[in-house]
Design a protein around this motif. Structure first.
Motif, short mmCIF file in Angstrom:
data_model
loop_
_atom_site.label_atom_id
_atom_site.label_comp_id
_atom_site.label_asym_id
_atom_site.label_seq_id
_atom_site.Cartn_x
_atom_site.Cartn_y
_atom_site.Cartn_z
N LEU A 23 0.83 -1.21 0.00
CA LEU A 23 0.00 0.00 0.00
C LEU A 23 0.86 1.26 0.00
O LEU A 23 0.59 2.21 -0.73
CB LEU A 23 -0.92 -0.01 1.22
CG LEU A 23 -1.91 1.13 1.33
CD1 LEU A 23 -2.82 1.16 0.10
CD2 LEU A 23 -2.73 1.01 2.59
N ILE A 24 1.93 1.24 0.78
CA ILE A 24 2.83 2.40 0.83
C ILE A 24 3.47 2.63 -0.53
O ILE A 24 3.57 3.76 -1.01
CB ILE A 24 3.89 2.21 1.93
CG1 ILE A 24 3.23 2.21 3.29
CG2 ILE A 24 4.96 3.29 1.84
CD1 ILE A 24 4.15 1.85 4.43
N GLY A 25 3.88 1.56 -1.18
CA GLY A 25 4.48 1.67 -2.51
C GLY A 25 3.49 2.24 -3.51
O GLY A 25 3.85 3.07 -4.35
N ALA A 26 2.25 1.81 -3.42
CA ALA A 26 1.22 2.31 -4.33
C ALA A 26 1.01 3.81 -4.11
O ALA A 26 0.89 4.58 -5.07
CB ALA A 26 -0.08 1.56 -4.14
N VAL A 27 0.96 4.23 -2.84
CA VAL A 27 0.78 5.65 -2.52
C VAL A 27 1.96 6.46 -3.05
O VAL A 27 1.78 7.53 -3.65
CB VAL A 27 0.60 5.85 -1.00
CG1 VAL A 27 0.65 7.32 -0.64
CG2 VAL A 27 -0.71 5.23 -0.54
N HIS A 28 3.16 5.96 -2.85
CA HIS A 28 4.36 6.66 -3.37
C HIS A 28 4.28 6.79 -4.89
O HIS A 28 4.62 7.83 -5.46
CB HIS A 28 5.64 5.93 -2.97
CG HIS A 28 6.05 6.15 -1.56
ND1 HIS A 28 6.43 7.37 -1.08
CD2 HIS A 28 6.13 5.29 -0.51
CE1 HIS A 28 6.74 7.27 0.20
NE2 HIS A 28 6.55 6.00 0.57
N GLY A 29 3.85 5.73 -5.55
CA GLY A 29 3.71 5.77 -7.01
C GLY A 29 2.70 6.83 -7.45
O GLY A 29 2.95 7.59 -8.39
N ILE A 30 1.57 6.89 -6.76
CA ILE A 30 0.54 7.89 -7.10
C ILE A 30 1.06 9.29 -6.88
O ILE A 30 0.85 10.19 -7.70
CB ILE A 30 -0.74 7.63 -6.28
CG1 ILE A 30 -1.39 6.33 -6.74
CG2 ILE A 30 -1.71 8.79 -6.40
CD1 ILE A 30 -2.50 5.83 -5.86
N ASN A 32 4.17 10.31 -6.93
CA ASN A 32 5.15 10.60 -7.98
C ASN A 32 4.48 10.96 -9.30
O ASN A 32 4.89 11.91 -9.97
CB ASN A 32 6.10 9.41 -8.19
CG ASN A 32 7.07 9.25 -7.05
OD1 ASN A 32 7.35 10.19 -6.32
ND2 ASN A 32 7.58 8.04 -6.88
N ILE A 33 3.46 10.21 -9.67
CA ILE A 33 2.73 10.51 -10.91
C ILE A 33 2.06 11.87 -10.81
O ILE A 33 2.10 12.67 -11.75
CB ILE A 33 1.69 9.41 -11.21
CG1 ILE A 33 2.40 8.11 -11.59
CG2 ILE A 33 0.73 9.84 -12.31
CD1 ILE A 33 1.49 6.91 -11.68
N ASP A 34 1.47 12.16 -9.66
CA ASP A 34 0.83 13.47 -9.45
C ASP A 34 1.84 14.60 -9.60
O ASP A 34 1.55 15.61 -10.24
CB ASP A 34 0.17 13.52 -8.07
CG ASP A 34 -0.57 14.82 -7.84
OD1 ASP A 34 -1.45 15.15 -8.66
OD2 ASP A 34 -0.26 15.50 -6.84
N CYS A 35 3.02 14.43 -9.01
CA CYS A 35 4.06 15.46 -9.13
C CYS A 35 4.46 15.69 -10.59
O CYS A 35 4.63 16.83 -11.03
CB CYS A 35 5.28 15.10 -8.30
SG CYS A 35 5.02 15.24 -6.53
N LYS A 36 4.61 14.59 -11.33
CA LYS A 36 4.98 14.71 -12.75
C LYS A 36 3.89 15.43 -13.53
O LYS A 36 4.18 16.30 -14.36
CB LYS A 36 5.23 13.33 -13.34
CG LYS A 36 6.52 12.68 -12.87
CD LYS A 36 6.66 11.28 -13.45
CE LYS A 36 7.87 10.57 -12.85
NZ LYS A 36 7.95 9.18 -13.30
N LYS A 37 2.63 15.07 -13.28
CA LYS A 37 1.51 15.70 -14.00
C LYS A 37 1.43 17.19 -13.67
O LYS A 37 1.19 18.02 -14.54
CB LYS A 37 0.18 15.01 -13.66
CG LYS A 37 0.08 13.60 -14.17
CD LYS A 37 -0.01 13.56 -15.67
CE LYS A 37 -0.19 12.14 -16.16
NZ LYS A 37 -0.20 12.03 -17.59
N ARG A 38 1.59 17.53 -12.39
CA ARG A 38 1.56 18.95 -12.00
C ARG A 38 2.68 19.73 -12.68
O ARG A 38 2.49 20.84 -13.13
CB ARG A 38 1.68 19.09 -10.49
CG ARG A 38 0.42 18.76 -9.75
CD ARG A 38 0.62 18.93 -8.25
NE ARG A 38 -0.46 18.38 -7.51
CZ ARG A 38 -1.46 19.10 -7.02
NH1 ARG A 38 -1.49 20.39 -7.20
NH2 ARG A 38 -2.44 18.52 -6.35
N SER A 39 3.86 19.13 -12.72
CA SER A 39 4.99 19.78 -13.36
C SER A 39 4.71 20.02 -14.84
O SER A 39 4.98 21.11 -15.37
CB SER A 39 6.24 18.92 -13.19
OG SER A 39 7.32 19.48 -13.87
N LYS A 40 4.16 19.02 -15.52
CA LYS A 40 3.83 19.17 -16.93
C LYS A 40 2.75 20.24 -17.12
O LYS A 40 2.81 21.03 -18.06
CB LYS A 40 3.36 17.84 -17.52
CG LYS A 40 4.47 16.86 -17.75
CD LYS A 40 3.94 15.58 -18.37
CE LYS A 40 5.05 14.57 -18.59
NZ LYS A 40 4.57 13.31 -19.16
#
Length: 131
Positions: A23-30, A32-40
């Motif tokens: 679960l922690i890994g899944a949250v970290h993945g989400i 990270n994806i959110d950070c990338k999308k915000r940056s874009k």
């Protein structure tokens, strides 16, 4: 640590991979994806604001209508800003009046009158236009 080397290996493997696949890994993945999308999105927003569009081949009539529309939007924004300032000033006056303190009401009106007169005289049509 366990005495069994296989159990020790399994325990260490679990510690390393549980943060990646649980679960922690899944949250970290989400996250990270959110950070990338915000940056874009921020990058696209910045590019949109700074890039200019060529008007080659666009009729002058269309450009004139666009410029007038932008000027109208600017004038409307200024009217709204003045209306909001006026409303804030009125609201503040009514608040002071509700308190029933005659001295404060008179002080408020005197100060308001002095500042409004100053602003009007500074931007009067007969002035040089410098502020």
């Amino acid at each position: 640590m366990s005495t069994n080397s296989l159990e020790s290996f399994h325990s260490e493997l679990k510690k390393i991979t549980s943060s990646l696949h649980g679960l922690i890994g899944a949250v970290h993945g989400i996250v990270n994806i959110d950070c990338k999308k915000r940056s874009k999105a921020e990058s696209a927003s910045f590019d949109f604001r700074i890039k200019k569009v060529s008007t080659y081949g666009v009729d002058d009539d269309i450009l004139k209508k666009y410029v007038q529309t932008e000027q109208q939007k600017g004038a409307e924004s200024q009217k709204i800003a003045v209306g909001e300032l006026t409303k804030r000033m009125c609201d503040r006056y009514w608040h002071v009046e509700e308190m029933g303190d005659v001295e404060r009401m008179q002080s408020f009106i005197s100060m308001l009158e002095a500042f409004v007169d100053l602003i009007i005289s500074r931007f009067d049509n007969n002035s040089s236009g410098k502020t």
